[in-house]
Design a protein around this motif. Structure first.
Motif, mmCIF file in Angstrom:
data_model
loop_
_atom_site.group_PDB
_atom_site.id
_atom_site.type_symbol
_atom_site.label_atom_id
_atom_site.label_comp_id
_atom_site.label_asym_id
_atom_site.label_seq_id
_atom_site.Cartn_x
_atom_site.Cartn_y
_atom_site.Cartn_z
ATOM 1 N N PHE A 142 90.943 -15.880 49.112
ATOM 2 C CA PHE A 142 92.437 -15.867 49.145
ATOM 3 C C PHE A 142 92.750 -16.688 50.466
ATOM 4 C CE2 PHE A 142 96.556 -14.325 50.493
ATOM 5 C CZ PHE A 142 97.428 -14.882 49.400
ATOM 6 N N ILE A 143 92.087 -16.516 51.582
ATOM 7 C CA ILE A 143 92.340 -17.324 52.744
ATOM 8 C C ILE A 143 92.012 -18.760 52.663
ATOM 9 C CG2 ILE A 143 91.915 -17.964 55.326
ATOM 10 C CD1 ILE A 143 92.882 -14.864 54.788
ATOM 11 N N GLN A 144 90.719 -19.037 51.663
ATOM 12 C CA GLN A 144 90.250 -20.446 51.468
ATOM 13 C C GLN A 144 91.543 -21.201 50.434
ATOM 14 O OE1 GLN A 144 86.591 -19.880 49.733
ATOM 15 N NE2 GLN A 144 85.596 -19.111 51.641
ATOM 16 N N TYR A 145 91.932 -20.273 49.532
ATOM 17 C CA TYR A 145 92.957 -20.725 48.798
ATOM 18 C C TYR A 145 94.140 -21.262 49.231
ATOM 19 C CZ TYR A 145 96.615 -20.243 44.891
ATOM 20 O OH TYR A 145 97.506 -20.332 43.815
ATOM 21 N N LEU A 146 94.730 -20.592 50.374
ATOM 22 C CA LEU A 146 95.810 -20.879 51.099
ATOM 23 C C LEU A 146 95.605 -22.254 51.709
ATOM 24 C CD1 LEU A 146 97.317 -17.584 52.385
ATOM 25 C CD2 LEU A 146 97.814 -19.003 50.255
ATOM 26 N N GLU A 147 94.133 -22.348 52.452
ATOM 27 C CA GLU A 147 93.734 -23.366 53.041
ATOM 28 C C GLU A 147 93.538 -24.717 52.472
ATOM 29 O OE1 GLU A 147 92.061 -21.393 57.248
ATOM 30 O OE2 GLU A 147 90.730 -21.569 55.562
ATOM 31 N N ASP A 206 89.773 -41.757 35.502
ATOM 32 C CA ASP A 206 89.813 -42.748 36.686
ATOM 33 C C ASP A 206 89.225 -42.017 37.808
ATOM 34 O OD1 ASP A 206 91.130 -44.386 35.090
ATOM 35 O OD2 ASP A 206 93.304 -43.888 36.157
ATOM 36 N N GLU A 207 89.260 -40.633 37.610
ATOM 37 C CA GLU A 207 88.702 -40.048 39.071
ATOM 38 C C GLU A 207 87.240 -40.168 39.127
ATOM 39 O OE1 GLU A 207 90.833 -35.860 40.100
ATOM 40 O OE2 GLU A 207 89.587 -35.912 38.043
ATOM 41 N N SER A 208 86.783 -40.411 40.351
ATOM 42 C CA SER A 208 85.333 -40.419 40.605
ATOM 43 C C SER A 208 84.687 -39.207 40.232
ATOM 44 C CB SER A 208 85.199 -41.137 42.000
ATOM 45 O OG SER A 208 85.286 -39.937 43.030
ATOM 46 N N SER A 209 83.356 -39.327 40.350
ATOM 47 C CA SER A 209 82.643 -37.931 39.840
ATOM 48 C C SER A 209 82.594 -37.168 41.059
ATOM 49 C CB SER A 209 81.103 -38.371 39.383
ATOM 50 O OG SER A 209 80.375 -39.048 40.791
ATOM 51 N N SER A 210 82.696 -37.655 42.487
ATOM 52 C CA SER A 210 82.692 -36.709 43.518
ATOM 53 C C SER A 210 84.099 -35.998 43.585
ATOM 54 C CB SER A 210 82.567 -37.578 44.885
ATOM 55 O OG SER A 210 83.586 -38.275 45.190
ATOM 56 N N GLU A 211 85.153 -36.818 43.102
ATOM 57 C CA GLU A 211 86.388 -35.828 43.270
ATOM 58 C C GLU A 211 86.472 -34.861 41.996
ATOM 59 O OE1 GLU A 211 89.043 -39.012 42.538
ATOM 60 O OE2 GLU A 211 89.565 -39.206 44.737
ATOM 61 N N GLN A 212 85.713 -35.013 40.957
ATOM 62 C CA GLN A 212 85.641 -34.360 39.932
ATOM 63 C C GLN A 212 84.811 -32.824 40.508
ATOM 64 O OE1 GLN A 212 87.217 -34.578 36.767
ATOM 65 N NE2 GLN A 212 87.011 -32.519 36.801
ATOM 66 N N GLU A 213 83.611 -33.173 41.308
ATOM 67 C CA GLU A 213 82.896 -31.919 41.917
ATOM 68 C C GLU A 213 83.706 -31.175 42.775
ATOM 69 O OE1 GLU A 213 79.571 -33.586 43.594
ATOM 70 O OE2 GLU A 213 78.607 -34.447 41.486
ATOM 71 N N GLN A 214 84.331 -31.883 43.501
ATOM 72 C CA GLN A 214 85.279 -31.293 44.425
ATOM 73 C C GLN A 214 86.329 -30.151 43.735
ATOM 74 O OE1 GLN A 214 87.675 -33.890 47.157
ATOM 75 N NE2 GLN A 214 85.831 -34.175 48.296
ATOM 76 N N GLU A 215 86.843 -30.726 42.582
ATOM 77 C CA GLU A 215 88.004 -30.120 41.821
ATOM 78 C C GLU A 215 87.207 -28.848 41.299
ATOM 79 O OE1 GLU A 215 91.043 -29.719 41.243
ATOM 80 O OE2 GLU A 215 90.938 -31.864 41.319
ATOM 81 N N ASN A 216 86.094 -28.948 40.758
ATOM 82 C CA ASN A 216 85.368 -27.799 40.339
ATOM 83 C C ASN A 216 84.934 -26.676 41.255
ATOM 84 O OD1 ASN A 216 85.347 -28.945 37.884
ATOM 85 N ND2 ASN A 216 83.173 -29.872 38.270
ATOM 86 N N GLU A 217 84.916 -27.231 42.762
ATOM 87 C CA GLU A 217 84.823 -26.399 43.692
ATOM 88 C C GLU A 217 85.972 -25.465 44.156
ATOM 89 O OE1 GLU A 217 82.902 -28.533 46.852
ATOM 90 O OE2 GLU A 217 81.036 -28.735 45.730
ATOM 91 N N ARG A 218 87.215 -25.986 43.782
ATOM 92 C CA ARG A 218 88.437 -25.538 44.214
ATOM 93 C C ARG A 218 88.659 -23.954 43.886
ATOM 94 N NH1 ARG A 218 92.228 -29.372 45.402
ATOM 95 N NH2 ARG A 218 93.728 -28.444 44.264
ATOM 96 N N VAL A 219 89.362 -23.149 44.846
ATOM 97 C CA VAL A 219 89.575 -21.854 44.790
ATOM 98 C C VAL A 219 90.694 -21.686 43.623
ATOM 99 C CG1 VAL A 219 89.960 -19.913 45.679
ATOM 100 C CG2 VAL A 219 88.716 -21.493 47.080
ATOM 101 N N ASN A 257 103.293 -16.472 41.021
ATOM 102 C CA ASN A 257 103.411 -18.142 41.220
ATOM 103 C C ASN A 257 104.224 -18.413 42.262
ATOM 104 O OD1 ASN A 257 101.323 -18.491 39.327
ATOM 105 N ND2 ASN A 257 102.739 -18.199 37.753
ATOM 106 N N GLU A 258 105.384 -17.788 42.563
ATOM 107 C CA GLU A 258 106.329 -18.347 43.545
ATOM 108 C C GLU A 258 105.661 -17.837 44.880
ATOM 109 O OE1 GLU A 258 110.547 -18.530 41.427
ATOM 110 O OE2 GLU A 258 110.000 -16.639 42.349
ATOM 111 N N LEU A 259 104.868 -16.826 44.905
ATOM 112 C CA LEU A 259 104.372 -16.350 46.090
ATOM 113 C C LEU A 259 103.350 -17.391 46.588
ATOM 114 C CD1 LEU A 259 104.762 -13.787 47.612
ATOM 115 C CD2 LEU A 259 102.923 -12.653 46.244
ATOM 116 N N TYR A 260 102.574 -18.003 45.540
ATOM 117 C CA TYR A 260 101.312 -18.908 45.929
ATOM 118 C C TYR A 260 101.921 -20.176 46.203
ATOM 119 C CZ TYR A 260 98.020 -15.668 43.256
ATOM 120 O OH TYR A 260 97.217 -14.691 42.976
ATOM 121 N N LEU A 261 102.936 -20.588 45.397
ATOM 122 C CA LEU A 261 103.752 -21.846 45.823
ATOM 123 C C LEU A 261 104.162 -22.004 47.319
ATOM 124 C CD1 LEU A 261 105.780 -22.627 42.631
ATOM 125 C CD2 LEU A 261 103.880 -24.048 43.495
ATOM 126 N N LEU A 262 104.769 -20.712 47.618
ATOM 127 C CA LEU A 262 105.444 -20.749 48.958
ATOM 128 C C LEU A 262 104.628 -20.721 50.126
ATOM 129 C CD1 LEU A 262 108.288 -20.565 49.718
ATOM 130 C CD2 LEU A 262 108.217 -18.136 49.631
#
Ligand SMILES: Nc1ncnc2c1ncn2[C@@H]1O[C@H](COP(=O)(O)OP(=O)(O)OP(=O)(O)O)[C@@H](O)[C@H]1O
Ligand SMILES: [Mg+2]
Length: 395
Positions: free
Chosen positions: A76-81, A119-132, A182-187
């Motif tokens: 959750f902390i990583q998600y916020l960061e 359009d996204e490069s593969s490294s961006e795609q990889e980063q995407e997959n790692e997202r919390v 969702n509002e909690l997450y956005l804020l």
């Protein structure tokens, strides 16, 4: 399969500042008079004592209903960061924030997303997959938050010390009121003040070497907590910040810096009430003798609500005072001042509160509406090519 809808534009300023680790723009730190002569030191233990969960049990009967959720999962902390915001797109959810963003052949978003994905490069795609993603990485905690909102009704969140006051722009109601998870997450995700708690809470602390050593042994990272306060409508005119040094009030400031013509007549009554509150309620139980306490005194002025206890430090906004002024007046035998805004201050509206953390409304709208993202991108492209043409013509 990842069920998330990704609000993945790196919106200006707030997340940008996260990566830049430039949280010090926190306005409450920025607006003070600094003088090398007046040193106000604060220790880690004083900061720790101002964590909500430390003082909540001491003054529970004076605090509006709140729920403390701790410890927080690392995910959750990583998600916020992390940069960008991923909202959980649950099958069962009827959230305004996630409905209509599903990827199907019928909506234009899917075409756009496909194009973007190509359009996204593969490294961006990889980063995407790692997202919390809440549904993948902390589903239990996500459900816990949902249950808390079911139990409390609308809530307003904060971490150990700070509320996301700088991020209200991201919600349609432009307040910190969250009606769903969702509002909690956005804020929380959009706030630099929240990032301050996560990354900079102990910055600029001083302390005795043994104390520092002890803290280091315990860990240099605080134990984070999420506070969900049950929402109630507060009249900002009746909120006050009380500065206490050596157990004595040295100044009180109106918290909301607008002019309210009825406050002056109530000033003596508020001082009497706050004298008693600080002396009889707070000082006997709070571990430090220097602190700054935020209170709310609603009509008919027969009860004081404790909103927050802040460190007696420059990072706490002195509002209508300056820190030097507070420190210099502290030795005075004469009565302290309850300072109010005396007249409408038109100049105040020239710069809006927390404006350094705000972004154009187009971007916010785009965050919530895939069609708007598409239109915005097209508008940007059009503007860019117009600008390029203009520059070519000039040459
Ligand atoms: N239960 C509640 N319902 C609605 N609004 C609330 C509630 N509790 C607090 N607020 C509002 O949120 C504001 C900010 O809360 P709080 O003082 O805890 O934030 P903070 O980050 O510590 O602020 P600061 O940086 O000034 O110390 C309060 O001034 C009050 O107006
Ligand atoms: Mg505070």
């Amino acid at each position: 399969m990842c069920k998330s809808c990704v609000l993945n534009f790196h919106y200006h300023n707030s997340k940008y500042q996260k990566t830049q680790n430039n949280i010090e723009s926190k306005s409450k730190m920025a607006s003070q008079d600094y003088t090398p002569l007046t040193n106000i030191s604060v220790t880690k233990s004083q900061i720790s004592n101002c964590s909500f969960s430390k003082w909540y049990p001491l003054f529970k009967s004076h605090i509006p209903k709140a729920m403390i959720i701790k410890p927080l999962p690392n995910e959750f902390i990583q998600y916020l960061e992390q940069d960008g915001i991923i909202l959980p797109n649950e099958d069962s959810s009827t959230s305004f924030y996630t409905q209509g963003i599903t990827n199907d052949d019928e909506n234009e978003y899917s075409d756009w997303e496909e194009q973007a994905a190509n359009d996204e490069s593969s490294s961006e795609q990889e980063q995407e997959n790692e997202r919390v993603d809440p549904l993948v990485h902390f589903p239990e905690f996500h459900n816990k938050l949902k249950s808390a909102i079911d139990e409390l009704g609308s809530v307003t969140p904060k971490l150990n010390w700070s509320a996301p006051r700088d991020a209200t722009w991201i919600l349609p109601n432009n307040t910190m009121k969250c009606n769903e998870v969702n509002e909690l997450y956005l804020l929380l995700n959009a706030s630099n003040y929240i990032m301050h708690d996560l990354q900079n809470a102990f910055d600029e602390c001083t302390g005795k070497e043994e104390e520092e050593e002890e803290e280091r042994r315990k860990s240099n990272t605080p134990e984070f907590e999420l506070i969900l306060r049950k929402w109630f409508d507060i009249n900002p005119a009746l909120e006050f910040r009380v500065f206490v040094q050596n157990g004595k009030i040295i100044g009180i400031s109106q918290r909301d810096l607008n002019y309210y013509d009825y406050l002056d007549a109530l000033s003596d009554q508020f001082k009497d009430m706050l004298d008693g509150f600080v002396k009889d309620v707070i000082v006997p139980k709070f571990p430090d003798k220097d602190f700054v306490v935020d209170v709310y005194i609603p009509r008919p002025f027969n009860k004081i609500f404790l909103i927050d206890i802040n460190p007696f430090a420059r990072k706490t906004d002195p509002l209508l005072f300056s820190w030097n002024e507070l420190i210099e007046s502290s030795g005075d035998k004469k009565d302290y001042e309850l300072r109010l805004v005396k007249e409408n201050n038109v100049g105040r509206f020239v710069s809006k509160e927390h404006s350094e953390n705000q972004v154009p409304k187009d971007l916010i709208d785009a965050a919530l509406d895939p069609q708007a993202i598409k239109e915005l991108t097209e508008k940007w492209k059009e503007l860019l090519s117009r600008q390029e043409k203009d520059e070519e013509n000039k040459l």
